[in-house]
Motif scaffolding. Structure first.
Motif, PDB file in Angstrom:
ATOM      1  N   VAL A 169       0.841  -1.195   0.000  1.00 27.30           N
ATOM      2  CA  VAL A 169       0.000   0.000   0.000  1.00 27.30           C
ATOM      3  C   VAL A 169       0.879   1.250   0.000  1.00 27.30           C
ATOM      4  CG1 VAL A 169      -1.817   1.272   1.214  1.00 27.30           C
ATOM      5  CG2 VAL A 169      -1.803  -1.239   1.248  1.00 27.30           C
TER       6      VAL A 169
ATOM      7  N   ALA B 176      -1.976   3.681   9.833  1.00 29.36           N
ATOM      8  CA  ALA B 176      -1.909   2.271   9.458  1.00 29.36           C
ATOM      9  C   ALA B 176      -1.592   1.404  10.671  1.00 29.36           C
ATOM     10  CB  ALA B 176      -0.855   2.067   8.371  1.00 29.36           C
TER      11      ALA B 176
ATOM     12  N   VAL C 128       0.457   8.822   8.036  1.00 32.59           N
ATOM     13  CA  VAL C 128      -0.141   7.572   7.539  1.00 32.59           C
ATOM     14  C   VAL C 128       0.485   6.363   8.215  1.00 32.59           C
ATOM     15  CG1 VAL C 128      -0.834   8.554   5.330  1.00 32.59           C
ATOM     16  CG2 VAL C 128       1.431   7.490   5.544  1.00 32.59           C
TER      17      VAL C 128
ATOM     18  N   LEU D  44       1.927  -1.271   4.513  1.00 29.05           N
ATOM     19  CA  LEU D  44       2.051   0.103   4.016  1.00 29.05           C
ATOM     20  C   LEU D  44       3.523   0.435   3.828  1.00 29.05           C
ATOM     21  CD1 LEU D  44       0.610   2.984   3.582  1.00 29.05           C
ATOM     22  CD2 LEU D  44       1.551   3.480   5.824  1.00 29.05           C
TER      23      LEU D  44
ATOM     24  N   THR E 196       0.367   5.307   0.326  1.00 24.87           N
ATOM     25  CA  THR E 196      -0.588   6.363   0.674  1.00 24.87           C
ATOM     26  C   THR E 196       0.166   7.669   0.856  1.00 24.87           C
ATOM     27  OG1 THR E 196      -2.011   4.759   1.798  1.00 24.87           O
ATOM     28  CG2 THR E 196      -2.401   7.071   2.280  1.00 24.87           C
TER      29      THR E 196
ATOM     30  N   VAL F  84      -8.481  -1.277   3.194  1.00 23.62           N
ATOM     31  CA  VAL F  84      -7.270  -2.086   3.142  1.00 23.62           C
ATOM     32  C   VAL F  84      -7.457  -3.357   3.969  1.00 23.62           C
ATOM     33  CG1 VAL F  84      -4.838  -2.181   3.801  1.00 23.62           C
ATOM     34  CG2 VAL F  84      -5.757  -0.116   2.767  1.00 23.62           C
TER      35      VAL F  84
ATOM     36  N   THR G 178      -7.917   3.486   5.420  1.00 25.11           N
ATOM     37  CA  THR G 178      -7.652   2.231   6.128  1.00 25.11           C
ATOM     38  C   THR G 178      -8.836   1.276   6.073  1.00 25.11           C
ATOM     39  OG1 THR G 178      -8.335   3.205   8.250  1.00 25.11           O
ATOM     40  CG2 THR G 178      -5.995   3.285   7.698  1.00 25.11           C
TER      41      THR G 178
ATOM     42  N   VAL H 227       3.720  -1.417   8.809  1.00 26.31           N
ATOM     43  CA  VAL H 227       4.254  -0.322   7.996  1.00 26.31           C
ATOM     44  C   VAL H 227       5.756  -0.472   7.811  1.00 26.31           C
ATOM     45  CG1 VAL H 227       2.440   1.244   8.787  1.00 26.31           C
ATOM     46  CG2 VAL H 227       4.630   1.185   9.988  1.00 26.31           C
TER      47      VAL H 227
ATOM     48  N   SER I 117      -1.892  -6.812   3.948  1.00 28.16           N
ATOM     49  CA  SER I 117      -1.272  -5.573   3.475  1.00 28.16           C
ATOM     50  C   SER I 117      -0.072  -5.139   4.309  1.00 28.16           C
ATOM     51  CB  SER I 117      -2.312  -4.444   3.481  1.00 28.16           C
ATOM     52  OG  SER I 117      -3.440  -4.800   2.708  1.00 28.16           O
TER      53      SER I 117
END
Length: 362
Positions: A193, A282, A278, A266, A195, A259, A256, A289, A264
């Motif tokens: 992801v 997340a 973000v 990020l 963003t 997702v 979010t 992340v 996922s």
């Protein structure tokens, strides 16, 4: 207290969200709050309840806006002025310099790592930065978004530690409905992801290269992008050339919720970040992340091994290793860590800092 908050607008980026959240929290705590917008007065419906709105947009030039703000401050007679972002900070400095008496205390908020963005920047940007370097140290209080930003303010801007505070961004309190401690999905499938604004600072093309290298290692990877910007077409072309499946979602406020947390990761492959909202959004939603350590400010937004991983660098191989490690994280983020970025906690901390700055009020 009477508090005037000066910012560019009410929407359009992280700083705008932070400013209106601060206004809302201060108003909820019983303070008289005035919001002053130096840019286009769009999205005025986002002005928080109990906040009086003002706009300087019809005044041409920052010097004229400073005089208009000076007149407003004479009328309102606030105890404190809080300004966010460099242009609004400079307009506020100009207004306060013209007040001969009853000058309110001034708190400025710096949102980014400024010196890392000077290479290749315009003459206008360099001049603006030089002016902020002269003025920030004169503020009564300087609010840094993260510890790396605070370190830069001390080392490069001459801000004294006694006038400096680290105040993390309030981040949306929304939670992903699918937050869980359960196992991740098949590790051969991964939704990477992205963003962010699609600009050079965010280095979005690195996400494509990371996805490509994951695929060469046998990980079935697709790339989902929430955002837009001048590099949009380059991102699409790069994904096509690399054989990476790309889903362009555009700007989505509650991203979010779209997702799947168990599939996922990020990736925010930025050159630099003041914090990286973000990453917190997340992490609080159960989506692990990844960001390069070299972006600096992201270290305040990631708990390694818990909410995600810090890559050794922005090199694609390092990003791949961090993504693979993050994809194995199964635990939910600690409630105490999430609360650290809540609007209520950040609002209480801001209030405490402003009351200390202003001192006793007659």
């Amino acid at each position: 207290m009477k508090i005037v908050v000066v910012q560019t607008s009410l929407a359009g980026g992280g700083a705008e969200y932070v400013g209106r959240t601060w206004m809302a929290q201060l108003a909820l705590r019983g303070h008289e709050v005035h919001g002053v917008l130096t840019g286009k007065p769009v999205n005025l419906g986002l002005l928080p309840p109990g906040v009086t709105g003002h706009t300087l947009h019809h005044h041409r030039g920052n010097a004229v806006k400073s005089r208009a703000l000076r007149d407003l401050l004479r009328e309102v007679r606030p105890d404190a002025v809080v300004s966010l972002q460099s242009i609004s900070n400079l307009i506020a400095f100009g207004a306060l310099a013209m007040l001969r008496s009853s000058r309110p205390k001034h708190a400025v908020s710096e949102r980014n790592l400024v010196t890392l963005g000077l290479a290749g920047s315009s003459l206008q940007h360099r001049a603006k930065t030089a002016l902020t370097k002269r003025l920030y140290s004169r503020a009564d209080l300087v609010l840094a978004i993260s510890h790396p930003v605070a370190a830069e303010l001390v080392a490069a801007f001459g801000v004294h530690q006694d006038r400096l505070a680290v105040l993390p961004n309030p981040v949306s309190d929304r939670r992903h409905a699918g937050i869980a401690n359960g196992p991740r999905s098949n590790d051969q499938q991964l939704n990477l992801v992205l963003t962010c604004r699609l600009v050079q600072q965010k280095q979005p093309l690195l996400a494509v290269e990371t996805a490509r290298r994951l695929k060469t290692r046998g990980v079935d990877t697709k790339l989902t992008c929430f955002g837009d910007g001048p590099l949009r077409e380059q991102l699409i072309d790069a994904a096509s050339a690399a054989g990476v499946t790309l889903d362009m979602k555009g700007w989505v406020d509650d991203w979010t919720s779209e997702v799947p947390a168990t599939e996922s990761v990020l990736l925010l492959p930025s050159q630099r970040e003041g914090l990286g909202n973000v990453l917190v959004e997340a992490g609080a939603s159960g989506v692990p992340v990844v960001a390069p350590s070299t972006a600096l400010g992201v270290a305040d937004a990631i708990v390694p091994g818990v909410t995600g991983e810090l890559a050794l660098s922005a090199h694609p191989d390092d990003l791949v290793e961090a993504v693979l490690a993050a994809h194995t994280i199964e635990s939910a983020p600690p409630a105490g860590w999430i609360a650290n970025f809540s609007a209520a906690v950040c609002g209480e901390r801001l209030e405490r800092l402003l009351e200390r700055m202003v001192g006793p009020i007659d």
